[in-house]
Every structure is written in structure tokens, then in C-alpha cells.
Write a protein that holds these residues in place. Structure first.
Motif, PDB file in Angstrom:
ATOM      1  N   GLY A  41       2.156 -33.611 -57.929  1.00 42.90           N
ATOM      2  CA  GLY A  41       1.794 -32.890 -56.720  1.00 42.90           C
ATOM      3  C   GLY A  41       2.512 -33.357 -55.474  1.00 42.90           C
ATOM      4  N   ARG A  42       3.550 -34.181 -55.639  1.00 41.93           N
ATOM      5  CA  ARG A  42       4.307 -34.683 -54.486  1.00 41.93           C
ATOM      6  C   ARG A  42       5.795 -34.436 -54.705  1.00 41.93           C
ATOM      7  N   TRP A  43       6.510 -34.187 -53.609  1.00 45.07           N
ATOM      8  CA  TRP A  43       7.963 -34.072 -53.645  1.00 45.07           C
ATOM      9  C   TRP A  43       8.547 -35.460 -53.467  1.00 45.07           C
ATOM     10  N   VAL A  44       9.289 -35.921 -54.485  1.00 48.88           N
ATOM     11  CA  VAL A  44       9.689 -37.329 -54.523  1.00 48.88           C
ATOM     12  C   VAL A  44      11.171 -37.471 -54.846  1.00 48.88           C
ATOM     13  N   ALA A  45      11.733 -38.604 -54.409  1.00 47.31           N
ATOM     14  CA  ALA A  45      13.097 -38.980 -54.754  1.00 47.31           C
ATOM     15  C   ALA A  45      13.088 -39.774 -56.058  1.00 47.31           C
ATOM     16  N   ALA A  46      14.258 -40.024 -56.610  1.00 48.18           N
ATOM     17  CA  ALA A  46      14.362 -40.875 -57.792  1.00 48.18           C
ATOM     18  C   ALA A  46      14.021 -42.311 -57.403  1.00 48.18           C
ATOM     19  N   SER A  47      13.410 -43.037 -58.305  1.00 43.37           N
ATOM     20  CA  SER A  47      13.047 -44.427 -58.007  1.00 43.37           C
ATOM     21  C   SER A  47      14.285 -45.268 -57.705  1.00 43.37           C
ATOM     22  N   SER A  48      15.421 -44.878 -58.259  1.00 39.80           N
ATOM     23  CA  SER A  48      16.676 -45.588 -58.013  1.00 39.80           C
ATOM     24  C   SER A  48      17.304 -45.212 -56.679  1.00 39.80           C
ATOM     25  N   GLY A  49      16.843 -44.109 -56.099  1.00 37.60           N
ATOM     26  CA  GLY A  49      17.438 -43.607 -54.871  1.00 37.60           C
ATOM     27  C   GLY A  49      18.696 -42.781 -55.096  1.00 37.60           C
ATOM     28  N   LYS A  50      19.125 -42.633 -56.353  1.00 36.16           N
ATOM     29  CA  LYS A  50      20.360 -41.916 -56.658  1.00 36.16           C
ATOM     30  C   LYS A  50      20.147 -40.397 -56.634  1.00 36.16           C
ATOM     31  N   VAL A  51      21.215 -39.691 -56.321  1.00 39.83           N
ATOM     32  CA  VAL A  51      21.212 -38.224 -56.343  1.00 39.83           C
ATOM     33  C   VAL A  51      22.471 -37.752 -57.072  1.00 39.83           C
ATOM     34  N   PHE A  52      22.493 -36.474 -57.417  1.00 39.33           N
ATOM     35  CA  PHE A  52      23.720 -35.878 -57.948  1.00 39.33           C
ATOM     36  C   PHE A  52      23.913 -34.514 -57.305  1.00 39.33           C
ATOM     37  N   PRO A  53      25.166 -34.059 -57.215  1.00 31.32           N
ATOM     38  CA  PRO A  53      25.451 -32.814 -56.479  1.00 31.32           C
ATOM     39  C   PRO A  53      25.186 -31.574 -57.317  1.00 31.32           C
ATOM     40  N   VAL A  54      24.872 -30.486 -56.623  1.00 29.79           N
ATOM     41  CA  VAL A  54      24.766 -29.156 -57.232  1.00 29.79           C
ATOM     42  C   VAL A  54      25.878 -28.314 -56.622  1.00 29.79           C
ATOM     43  N   THR A  55      26.710 -27.724 -57.483  1.00 30.47           N
ATOM     44  CA  THR A  55      27.922 -27.051 -57.032  1.00 30.47           C
ATOM     45  C   THR A  55      27.844 -25.549 -57.273  1.00 30.47           C
ATOM     46  N   ASN A  56      28.347 -24.783 -56.332  1.00 31.17           N
ATOM     47  CA  ASN A  56      28.475 -23.338 -56.499  1.00 31.17           C
ATOM     48  C   ASN A  56      29.685 -23.066 -57.386  1.00 31.17           C
ATOM     49  N   PRO A  57      29.502 -22.507 -58.594  1.00 26.83           N
ATOM     50  CA  PRO A  57      30.639 -22.310 -59.493  1.00 26.83           C
ATOM     51  C   PRO A  57      31.633 -21.258 -59.007  1.00 26.83           C
TER      52      PRO A  57
END
Length: 512
Positions: A41-57
């Protein structure tokens, strides 16, 4: 001979609502574009703090980033779903029905925003994206109604002092791994059934298209689903194997539902075996499309256009092996080539005139290219297209191959691209034999006006879905699934709930 230069192209992009969403400037729409995952029920980040990109193909540009979650985050989602199940399973069917209906209403109200996000991350033309959102929300509507029809049984007892009762109860936490090609509908088709049955969900969307999943779950939250009932874990390609393994092996998970490649499905099947999990697999296809001499040729061409070029051919039920009876072969090829050349508009899907977008990523582009090149080297002839599009990037030309043989890659492999491969046949028996000569058995199509032939061929085809004089077979009311290596179980229809319930037999004795 028609050349590829006659196929229309279009890449100009007008200012659209979708672009406003992605820039974060749209006051009304910005809340659906999330850069955090949803757990407990919460919007959360990864515990590692890492992210990855989402690309428009379509453009190659990064449009957003989302958390790159691992096993720690996945375990938190599973724990949350498991805890929520303890109360969710005791809700009434009517309560679950009302929540699903509210989710459906919100999906319909936000169709344009959802479609815009989908087009941006998946490259799907806007008209198709809108269609998918409607298709996806239809499962929520359907299961909001089916929730109240999960019936048990009272069985005639062999003894006068006993009563025998069967109850259907929810199995528990359901893990769901969904693909990039239909990032909205594959979630609602699974989650709608599970939630209606009283199960809770942990959803792992494809790394290429996580934004559609997060947007849909935003609306589920607004509909009022309690915390932990629906959870979304986003993960990059590197973290996906570990996340998927935990979703299959955790003692707190009762079921896994997966849509994707047969290779990955086999891996998940093995991972689930130790825990004897309930499993639903909707895997690869290699759909035959048969045109008999009695067919209405214009209708057959129209059906093939729908069955092949939807989502640029990137669909598990896409027509892959086109078989045309010899006496109508030349007419069919000529009509088809004209239609493809004149009707298909290639480009960025955000433009309203575009109906063929890019392939999803570089790996898929190279795969389609290899299949075409290898087939041509083996003797297939290119009538239209055959190579990467002049637009560059991930665009591939709408392609027609003729003189195809059964041992060519375009017949042996699922193409998953805008490529039609045609082969002649002489008799009904030959066509059915070729159609059935595949390890897959998901969908098939054939066109005929001979009533006796319709029944004969429909019964003989080895697949779970048969489209007869129809190229668009998917609907919430239909039982979707395959046989052989195309999967296990059915999604949609009343049978979609079967994977998420078990039967409890109650024997009441001592009745005087």
C-alpha cells in the motif's frame, strides 16, 4: 511488383497529451506516471536505491526510471501479500466484486492517459493502445461479475447419515510475471481472476514496460483495494532471474502465473516443482493461418492483416505460418501485397495515423532480421520489405515472403515481428498436417465457407484456440490458452478463476 517504398512512413510527432504526461507537466494526468514501485500500500524505492531506465522504442530516448528491485524487496512484497491474504480471503464476493468494478470504472475513465503511457514505453500505436486498455479493463468488469459466481456443490451422498459438500476457496498469494507486449491486459487478466477468487497478488512487469503496470495499480489503489492485496515489483533484466526464482520458490506463494517465452516458462515450471505450486503458463505460439479455396479472399486478407500486424506482429497468437491453397494462392498474395503496401503506416505510435510501430528492443529487431535473412538464404523470396526500415532505430519493414518451405526459420520459429511467410498447399489433409507439425499449440486460424470443412478442420487442429473466418479472437469471455509447449491452464472466461481456487470436500456425518 510492389516495393517497400510504397509502404507509408511517418515519424513526426505532434504535441499530445501523452507527451505532457511524460514531461510531468499535465496537472490532470501526472499522478499516473510513477517512478516508484508499490508494496504494502505504499509507493517505495528499491532497498538498494538503484533504478533502471525505461526507453521509448520509437525514439530511443529515456522517458523515466523505476526501482531496480531485488530479492529483499520481493520478499517484502510477498510478506505483504501473505499478511493481506489473511483478511482478504474472508471478504465477501460482493465486496470483491464492487472493488473490481470501481477499478474497471477508473480504467475506463483514464483510458487516454493509460494509452499514452503505453505508447511511450512500448511503441504501440495509440489506436492499439486504447484498444488494449479497453480489452484490459474488460477483464476487471468480467471478474467483478464472476466473483459472485464461484459456486460450490452439494453432492448426493451414498449414505443416509452423511452429507457431502464441495467448497471452492482461494489458494493464497499468487505471483504474476507479465510480458512487455500487452503490459496492461496481461496484468488485469491475471489479477482480475485472482482478486475475484480472494487471492492476493505480487506482480512483476517486464523491464521494458513497467510504467503501464504502475499506472494500472495506481488506479487499483484509488479504487480502494486494501494495502498488500496488490503489489508491484519492478526489476531490471539483471535482477529478474533472482526475483523470479523467489516468486516461484517462496513458501508463502501458492501459485505462479506467467506469460512469456516457452524457454522461460520451462525454467519457472522447474522452479515451482519443489514447492508443488499451482502454475499457469501462457507461452509461445507458432500460429498457422490457413486459407482454403472456398474462402472469401478479401475477408481472409483482412483477417490476416489483423492477426499478423497487431502490435507489429509482437503477439503470442500472431499468425506466423500462412498456408494458402494452390488454386487461390496467386490471387491471395496479390491482394495481400496491395493491402499491406497501401494501408500500413510505419512510425512513432503517438501520431494518430501510424498503425505499425517499432519493435520493442534491439534484441528483438536483430532476431526478426536473422529469421528473414536465414529464410531468404534458404530459398524464400521477398515480395515486400525484408529489412530494417529507413526510419532507423527499431523499425522493421512490413515484410511478405513467398516460396516458403516448412524447414525454413520463418516457419520453424515464432517470428514476433511484422513478417508474413506464405506456403502453398494442395489438400486439406496436407494443410492440417503442416499446421500441426509444431511443438506449440496456442492459436490457429482458417478461412473456409464449406460448413463440413469448418467442423472437420476445427476438430483436427492441435491448439487451444481456433479462429474460423475471424482474425481477432481475444475477449474476456473467451478461454485463452494453449496445449503442447504453449502452456498450462486458461485465462479469461469462467475458467480463469480455476487456477486461483481449490476444492475443499466437507463430509458431514452423524446425521440421524
Amino acid at each position: 511488383m510492389t516495393t517497400v517504398s510504397t509502404v507509408k512512413t511517418l515519424l513526426q510527432r505532434p504535441p499530445t497529451v501523452m507527451m505532457e504526461v511524460l514531461k510531468g507537466h499535465g496537472v490532470r494526468y501526472a499522478s499516473l506516471l510513477h517512478q516508484e514501485s508499490y508494496i504494502g500500500g505504499r509507493w517505495v524505492a528499491a532497498s538498494s536505491g538503484k533504478v533502471f531506465p525505461v526507453t521509448n522504442p520509437a525514439t530511443g530516448k529515456v522517458i523515466s526510471s523505476v526501482p531496480d528491485m531485488g530479492e529483499v524487496d520481493t520478499q517484502a512484497a510477498i510478506d505483504s501479500a501473505y499478511e493481506a491474504f489473511q483478511t482478504w480471503q474472508r471478504t465477501t464476493a460482493k465486496e470483491r466484486s464492487l472493488l473490481l468494478r470501481k477499478w474497471y470504472d477508473l480504467m475506463e475513465a483514464h483510458k487516454e492517459e493509460l494509452a499514452g503511457i503505453m505508447t511511450a514505453e512500448a511503441g504501440k500505436p495509440l489506436v492499439e493502445a486504447r484498444g488494449e486498455v479497453s480489452y484490459g479493463s474488460s477483464f476487471l468488469e468480467w471478474y467483478s461479475e464472476e466473483a459472485k459466481r464461484i459456486h460450490g456443490e452439494v453432492v448426493q451422498s451414498p449414505s443416509v447419515n452423511k452429507e457431502m459438500i464441495f467448497l471452492r476457496q482461494p489458494i493464497g498469494v499468487a505471483s504474476m510475471i507479465t510480458p512487455w507486449n500487452f503490459p496492461n491486459a496481461m496484468i488485469t487478466r491475471k489479477a482480475g481472476a485472482a482478486l475475484a477468487a480472494g487471492c492476493t497478488c505480487v506482480i512483476k512487469p517486464a523491464e521494458d514496460t513497467p510504467l503501464s503496470a504502475l499506472a494500472a495499480v495506481d488506479l487499483a489503489e484509488k479504487a480502494g483495494f486494501p494495502p498488500g492485496v496488490i503489489n508491484v515489483v519492478t526489476a531490471s533484466k539483471d535482477n529478474t532471474p533472482a526475483v523470479g526464482n523467489l516468486m516461484c520458490t517462496s513458501d508463502k506463494v501458492a501459485a505462479i502465473s506467467f506469460t512469456g517465452s516457452t524457454t522461460v516458462g520451462q525454467l519457472l515450471y522447474r522452479q515451482c516443482s519443489e514447492g508443488i505450486k499451482r502454475i499457469g503458463l501462457e507461452l509461445g505460439g507458432n500460429a498457422p493461418f490457413i486459407v482454403f479455396a472456398s474462402a472469401d479472399i478479401p475477408s481472409a486478407v483482412e483477417g490476416l492483416m489483423v492477426a499478423k500486424f497487431r502490435n507489429a506482429g509482437q503477439a503470442c497468437i500472431s499468425a506466423n505460418r500462412v498456408l494458402v491453397e494452390d488454386s487461390v494462392y496467386e490471387t491471395f498474395v496479390k491482394t495481400l501485397t496491395t493491402e499491406v503496401a497501401e494501408r500500413l503506416v510505419v512510425g512513432d505510435g503517438s501520431h494518430p495515423q501510424v498503425n505499425i510501430g517499432p519493435l520493442i528492443n534491439v534484441a528483438q529487431l536483430k532476431r526478426v532480421e536473422r529469421i528473414v535473412e536465414a529464410s531468404v538464404a534458404a530459398g524464400a523470396r521477398v515480395v515486400l520489405g525484408g529489412k530494417r526500415h529507413s526510419l532507423g532505430g527499431l523499425f522493421f519493414q512490413p515484410t511478405i515472403l513467398v516460396d516458403v518451405k516448412e524447414d525454413m526459420p520463418c516457419f520453424q520459429q515464432e517470428i514476433f515481428g511484422p513478417v508474413i511467410a506464405l506456403r502453398r498447399f494442395q489438400s486439406e489433409d496436407e494443410a492440417v498436417a503442416i499446421a500441426n507439425a509444431s511443438e506449440c499449440g496456442l492459436a490457429s486460424y482458417f478461412y473456409s465457407q464449406d460448413v463440413s470443412q469448418v467442423w472437420r478442420v476445427a476438430r483436427r487442429l492441435e491448439c487451444g484456440i481456433v479462429g474460423i473466418n475471424e482474425g481477432l479472437v481475444s475477449a474476456a469471455e473467451g478461454a485463452f490458452g494453449g496445449i503442447k509447449k504453449s502452456g498450462i491452464g486458461r485465462e479469461g472466461s469462467r475458467h480463469g478463476i480455476d487456477d486461483y481456487t481449490y476444492i475443499k470436500y466437507i463430509c458431514l456425518g452423524g446425521i440421524n
